[in-house]
Scaffold this motif. Sequence first.
Motif, PDB file in Angstrom:
ATOM      1  N   ALA A 187      49.274-149.301   6.675  1.00  0.00           N
ATOM      2  CA  ALA A 187      49.432-150.259   5.862  1.00  0.00           C
ATOM      3  C   ALA A 187      48.213-150.322   4.986  1.00  0.00           C
ATOM      4  O   ALA A 187      47.210-150.162   5.373  1.00  0.00           O
ATOM      5  CB  ALA A 187      49.664-151.505   6.244  1.00  0.00           C
ATOM      6  N   PRO A 188      48.206-150.747   3.734  1.00  0.00           N
ATOM      7  CA  PRO A 188      46.821-150.879   2.746  1.00  0.00           C
ATOM      8  C   PRO A 188      45.977-151.737   3.702  1.00  0.00           C
ATOM      9  O   PRO A 188      46.521-153.037   3.992  1.00  0.00           O
ATOM     10  CB  PRO A 188      47.432-151.597   1.649  1.00  0.00           C
ATOM     11  N   GLY A 189      44.660-151.463   3.844  1.00  0.00           N
ATOM     12  CA  GLY A 189      43.914-152.223   4.577  1.00  0.00           C
ATOM     13  C   GLY A 189      43.806-151.730   6.182  1.00  0.00           C
ATOM     14  O   GLY A 189      42.923-152.312   6.782  1.00  0.00           O
ATOM     15  N   GLN A 190      44.646-151.067   6.374  1.00  0.00           N
ATOM     16  CA  GLN A 190      44.446-150.339   7.837  1.00  0.00           C
ATOM     17  C   GLN A 190      43.846-149.051   7.832  1.00  0.00           C
ATOM     18  O   GLN A 190      43.755-148.350   7.043  1.00  0.00           O
ATOM     19  CB  GLN A 190      45.830-150.430   8.460  1.00  0.00           C
ATOM     20  N   MET A 191      43.046-148.825   9.016  1.00  0.00           N
ATOM     21  CA  MET A 191      42.332-147.415   9.125  1.00  0.00           C
ATOM     22  C   MET A 191      42.709-146.865  10.390  1.00  0.00           C
ATOM     23  O   MET A 191      43.163-147.710  11.425  1.00  0.00           O
ATOM     24  CB  MET A 191      41.058-147.379   8.896  1.00  0.00           C
ATOM     25  N   CYS A 192      42.391-145.500  10.395  1.00  0.00           N
ATOM     26  CA  CYS A 192      42.487-144.884  11.809  1.00  0.00           C
ATOM     27  C   CYS A 192      41.514-143.885  12.091  1.00  0.00           C
ATOM     28  O   CYS A 192      41.103-143.249  11.261  1.00  0.00           O
ATOM     29  CB  CYS A 192      44.111-144.323  12.173  1.00  0.00           C
ATOM     30  N   TYR A 193      41.217-143.372  13.415  1.00  0.00           N
ATOM     31  CA  TYR A 193      40.575-142.287  13.528  1.00  0.00           C
ATOM     32  C   TYR A 193      41.323-141.062  13.671  1.00  0.00           C
ATOM     33  O   TYR A 193      42.439-141.309  14.473  1.00  0.00           O
ATOM     34  CB  TYR A 193      39.848-142.631  14.964  1.00  0.00           C
ATOM     35  N   THR A 194      40.974-140.013  13.182  1.00  0.00           N
ATOM     36  CA  THR A 194      41.786-138.800  13.454  1.00  0.00           C
ATOM     37  C   THR A 194      40.838-137.611  13.363  1.00  0.00           C
ATOM     38  O   THR A 194      39.426-137.756  13.135  1.00  0.00           O
ATOM     39  CB  THR A 194      42.761-138.852  12.578  1.00  0.00           C
ATOM     40  N   GLN A 195      41.509-136.443  13.320  1.00  0.00           N
ATOM     41  CA  GLN A 195      40.565-135.072  13.431  1.00  0.00           C
ATOM     42  C   GLN A 195      41.229-134.157  12.421  1.00  0.00           C
ATOM     43  O   GLN A 195      42.445-134.146  12.242  1.00  0.00           O
ATOM     44  CB  GLN A 195      40.415-134.466  14.782  1.00  0.00           C
ATOM     45  N   LEU A 196      40.480-133.472  11.704  1.00  0.00           N
ATOM     46  CA  LEU A 196      40.988-132.164  11.024  1.00  0.00           C
ATOM     47  C   LEU A 196      40.998-131.029  11.809  1.00  0.00           C
ATOM     48  O   LEU A 196      40.074-130.934  12.542  1.00  0.00           O
ATOM     49  CB  LEU A 196      40.123-131.899   9.927  1.00  0.00           C
ATOM     50  N   LEU A 197      42.150-130.404  11.954  1.00  0.00           N
ATOM     51  CA  LEU A 197      42.568-129.536  12.886  1.00  0.00           C
ATOM     52  C   LEU A 197      42.808-128.000  12.068  1.00  0.00           C
ATOM     53  O   LEU A 197      43.288-128.216  11.115  1.00  0.00           O
ATOM     54  CB  LEU A 197      43.652-129.684  13.558  1.00  0.00           C
ATOM     55  N   ASP A 198      42.463-127.018  12.905  1.00  0.00           N
ATOM     56  CA  ASP A 198      42.731-125.614  12.241  1.00  0.00           C
ATOM     57  C   ASP A 198      44.072-125.302  12.702  1.00  0.00           C
ATOM     58  O   ASP A 198      44.545-125.931  13.528  1.00  0.00           O
ATOM     59  CB  ASP A 198      41.516-124.848  12.504  1.00  0.00           C
ATOM     60  N   ALA A 199      44.509-123.871  12.494  1.00  0.00           N
ATOM     61  CA  ALA A 199      45.879-123.605  12.849  1.00  0.00           C
ATOM     62  C   ALA A 199      45.924-123.383  14.365  1.00  0.00           C
ATOM     63  O   ALA A 199      47.129-123.236  14.964  1.00  0.00           O
ATOM     64  CB  ALA A 199      46.232-122.088  12.188  1.00  0.00           C
ATOM     65  N   HIS A 200      44.692-123.348  15.044  1.00  0.00           N
ATOM     66  CA  HIS A 200      44.729-123.240  16.536  1.00  0.00           C
ATOM     67  C   HIS A 200      44.806-124.474  17.283  1.00  0.00           C
ATOM     68  O   HIS A 200      44.584-124.595  18.630  1.00  0.00           O
ATOM     69  CB  HIS A 200      43.652-122.166  16.900  1.00  0.00           C
ATOM     70  N   GLY A 201      44.743-125.642  16.442  1.00  0.00           N
ATOM     71  CA  GLY A 201      44.426-126.938  17.145  1.00  0.00           C
ATOM     72  C   GLY A 201      43.250-127.358  17.240  1.00  0.00           C
ATOM     73  O   GLY A 201      42.866-128.260  18.229  1.00  0.00           O
ATOM     74  N   HIS A 202      42.212-126.523  16.859  1.00  0.00           N
ATOM     75  CA  HIS A 202      40.957-126.690  17.117  1.00  0.00           C
ATOM     76  C   HIS A 202      40.196-127.924  16.192  1.00  0.00           C
ATOM     77  O   HIS A 202      40.645-127.627  15.013  1.00  0.00           O
ATOM     78  CB  HIS A 202      40.030-125.493  17.189  1.00  0.00           C
TER      79      HIS A 202
END
Lengths: 388, 125
Positions: free
Chosen positions: A93-108
């Motif tokens: 929702a607006p005002g919420q944030m999360c931690y994530t990762q940019l992955l390549d095609a191999h899941g790296h």
Amino acid sequence: MSDNQAVAFNTAVGDLARTPLYDLHCSLGARMVGFADYAMPVQYPQGIISEHLHTRAEAGLFDVSHMGQAILAGPYAARRLERLVPGDIATLAPGQMCYTQLLDAHGHILDDLMVTRLPDEGGRERLFLVVNAATKRADFIHIAAELPDCALTVLDDRALLALQGPRAAEVLSRHLTSAAAESIMVMPFMSAKSFDWEGVALNISRSGYTGEDGFEISIPATAAPIFAGKLLDEAEVRPIGLGARDSLRLEAGLCLYGHDIDRTTNPVEAGLLWSISKRRRTEGGFFGYEQVKRAIDHGPTRRRVGFLLVGKAPAREGADIATLEGEIIGRLTSGGFAPSLGRPIAMGYADAAYAAPGSQVSLMARGKPLAAKIVPMPFVPHHYFRGS
Amino acid sequence: MPATHYTKSHEYIRVEGETGVVGITDFAQAQLGDVVFVELPPVGQSLSKGTEAATVESVKAAAEVNAPVSGTVIDVNSALGDKPGLVNEDPSGTGWFLKIKLTDAAELDSLMDENAYREFLKTVS
């Protein structure tokens, strides 16, 4: 005296980029080093241990303006970004944030990042991204190329400050109007809001990289030195360098990109499965989904784990992890002295068969085995503010 | 009257007669930052000039301390076991590393005296 292993920071400061707080760091007596092409303070005269302990006890101010800030905007921007990351962006929702990762095609992992959903503007969804300094150019090229229907605006004109520690909320609230101060005190971990500070727009999130309660403050570069100076005038606040930032995050069990996670690791073995929601695990639809799904279903072949050393000698990044019988089962990706524990700690990847907490291992430092035990992370409990 | 000699790798040796006290300079401790661990050689070990005599670990980095001249280790500063921070607080005093009996006092001629070291620091900082 000679350095006998890779030191995390270079020392040449010649042609490096400067953050808006460069002059402030110098006036505070910081030792400036090269980090990700920026001249950054590695420590102030107080020293890393003192800075570290002060952050855990009171409040520390960090300049993290070298990191990349950008806004991704467009119709269905949240859904679209989900193609590049395994995080649950669409349900923010607006005002919420999360931690994530940019992955390549191999899941790296190409990078790890924070994604904040901003209020929509003119029917366009908007996401505020904060990425690592060393990878920011490549990240932004990748995102812009993969999401041509969205507009990516890099915020080169903004500084980023982190105010971390148990007194951070109280200190920050003193500089805002009473309504805003109230709002700052109650906003939970991983939420973000815009505030006005003397006519300047501050984008403040309750987040950080220390394991403590605290905030990250995105502020126009021109206003940053004055605002930082105001915070440093507070009795509880001291400036904290990259050295203590590293020891704080290590104690908190948090990954440092380029060390604990990189283009050879996937989020499952890195212990980041908590950042991939059930929906995303089931639906997929992101780069490397097949590899990530396989690691989830069959278990990863190696795992990122924490190590508590028995003795006082620290083990560093690159040290082999061995069983007591001498079989090599992995390698350290971070290691150093933990000021809050008064002893050395480390993290690294161990063969999954040997990665159970409690296992006794040897960490090979300069050819000598150092006794250590695999322990759950974080090494020091998190103190995030999850609401009262 | 003891005379102190310096290496380009920022060790000092304070020589009195046939023995010398070895440590790292104030510049070196400041570069390293908070020292958290020091590994010292066993008493009786013989060291060649320029080879590793001890290891010093700060929060951020590990570094080798090299023998400024050749000699035999006759004493080590065991106080550093519990208080490695002495290296930061008092590098030329209570933060010393080891004492050696010199093999060849002529090796001292290749080291810098205090004035030369001070000039040398201007070129590295």
